[in-house]
Design a protein around this motif. Structure first.
Motif, PDB file in Angstrom:
ATOM      1  N   THR A 141       0.837  -1.210   0.000  1.00 24.21           N
ATOM      2  CA  THR A 141       0.000   0.000   0.000  1.00 24.21           C
ATOM      3  C   THR A 141       0.866   1.251   0.000  1.00 24.21           C
ATOM      4  N   VAL A 142       1.893   1.250   0.817  1.00 27.71           N
ATOM      5  CA  VAL A 142       2.776   2.421   0.888  1.00 27.71           C
ATOM      6  C   VAL A 142       3.472   2.648  -0.441  1.00 27.71           C
ATOM      7  N   TYR A 168       8.853  19.588  -4.170  1.00 25.89           N
ATOM      8  CA  TYR A 168       9.895  18.578  -3.980  1.00 25.89           C
ATOM      9  C   TYR A 168       9.844  17.953  -2.583  1.00 25.89           C
ATOM     10  N   LYS A 169       9.277  18.652  -1.620  1.00 23.57           N
ATOM     11  CA  LYS A 169       9.195  18.138  -0.253  1.00 23.57           C
ATOM     12  C   LYS A 169       8.297  16.902  -0.162  1.00 23.57           C
ATOM     13  N   PRO A 204       8.137  11.664   2.379  1.00 21.71           N
ATOM     14  CA  PRO A 204       7.542  10.403   2.850  1.00 21.71           C
ATOM     15  C   PRO A 204       8.277   9.162   2.330  1.00 21.71           C
ATOM     16  N   GLN A 205       8.777   9.232   1.116  1.00 22.81           N
ATOM     17  CA  GLN A 205       9.507   8.093   0.565  1.00 22.81           C
ATOM     18  C   GLN A 205      10.823   7.907   1.321  1.00 22.81           C
ATOM     19  N   ILE A 211      11.728   4.537   3.498  1.00 22.32           N
ATOM     20  CA  ILE A 211      12.911   3.723   3.211  1.00 22.32           C
ATOM     21  C   ILE A 211      13.799   3.607   4.451  1.00 22.32           C
ATOM     22  N   ILE A 212      13.902   4.678   5.223  1.00 25.08           N
ATOM     23  CA  ILE A 212      14.700   4.621   6.454  1.00 25.08           C
ATOM     24  C   ILE A 212      14.077   3.632   7.440  1.00 25.08           C
ATOM     25  N   ILE A 213      12.766   3.698   7.611  1.00 27.19           N
ATOM     26  CA  ILE A 213      12.087   2.767   8.529  1.00 27.19           C
ATOM     27  C   ILE A 213      12.258   1.325   8.045  1.00 27.19           C
ATOM     28  N   ALA A 214      12.039   1.098   6.743  1.00 31.37           N
ATOM     29  CA  ALA A 214      12.177  -0.253   6.194  1.00 31.37           C
ATOM     30  C   ALA A 214      13.616  -0.746   6.298  1.00 31.37           C
ATOM     31  N   SER A 215      14.578   0.145   6.108  1.00 29.25           N
ATOM     32  CA  SER A 215      15.991  -0.239   6.221  1.00 29.25           C
ATOM     33  C   SER A 215      16.341  -0.605   7.656  1.00 29.25           C
TER      34      SER A 215
END
Length: 124
Positions: free
Chosen positions: A17-18, A96-97, A101-102, A106-110
């Motif tokens: 979903t994300v 651009y801000k 969220p992406q 990615i930081i959380i998933a990493s």
């Protein structure tokens, strides 16, 4: 470590979903860059590269099914997202801000994959 991994296990069920929502945001940026600069602009090409990279992520992580590949894919995607956001800043668009969220995802998933890697190697 198990407590952290269990607390972050929601990532597995939310990932599709994300990524769909983040893909919509990337399509929107591609359209905005195309509208402002045209399809020959290097930022448009880099946006296509990032979009393909994001779409391939589930494929190569599923096929290889290795945490190391997933973590490396996260780092490469994070790098590409940060570079793309910086490139978007150069254009006369303030949206651009919306790439933030992406980056956060990615930081959380990493972090999640990194915890699983630590468990794999520390508990082995």
């Amino acid at each position: 470590m198990d407590n952290i991994i269990n607390a972050l296990s929601w990532i597995d069920s939310a990932a599709a979903t994300v990524w769909i929502l983040l893909t919509i945001i990337m399509f929107w940026f591609l359209y905005k860059v195309y509208e402002a600069e045209g399809r020959k602009h290097p930022i448009f090409h880099f946006g296509i590269f990032l979009l393909v990279l994001v779409w391939l992520y589930p494929l190569y992580t599923f096929l290889f099914n290795q945490l190391e590949v997933a973590f490396l894919g996260n780092l490469i995607t994070l790098w590409a997202t940060v570079v793309y956001m910086r490139k978007l800043k150069q254009l006369p668009m303030k949206e651009y801000k919306w790439m933030t969220p992406q980056i956060v995802w990615i930081i959380i998933a990493s972090f999640y994959v990194g915890c699983m890697l630590l468990e794999k190697y520390l508990m082995a």
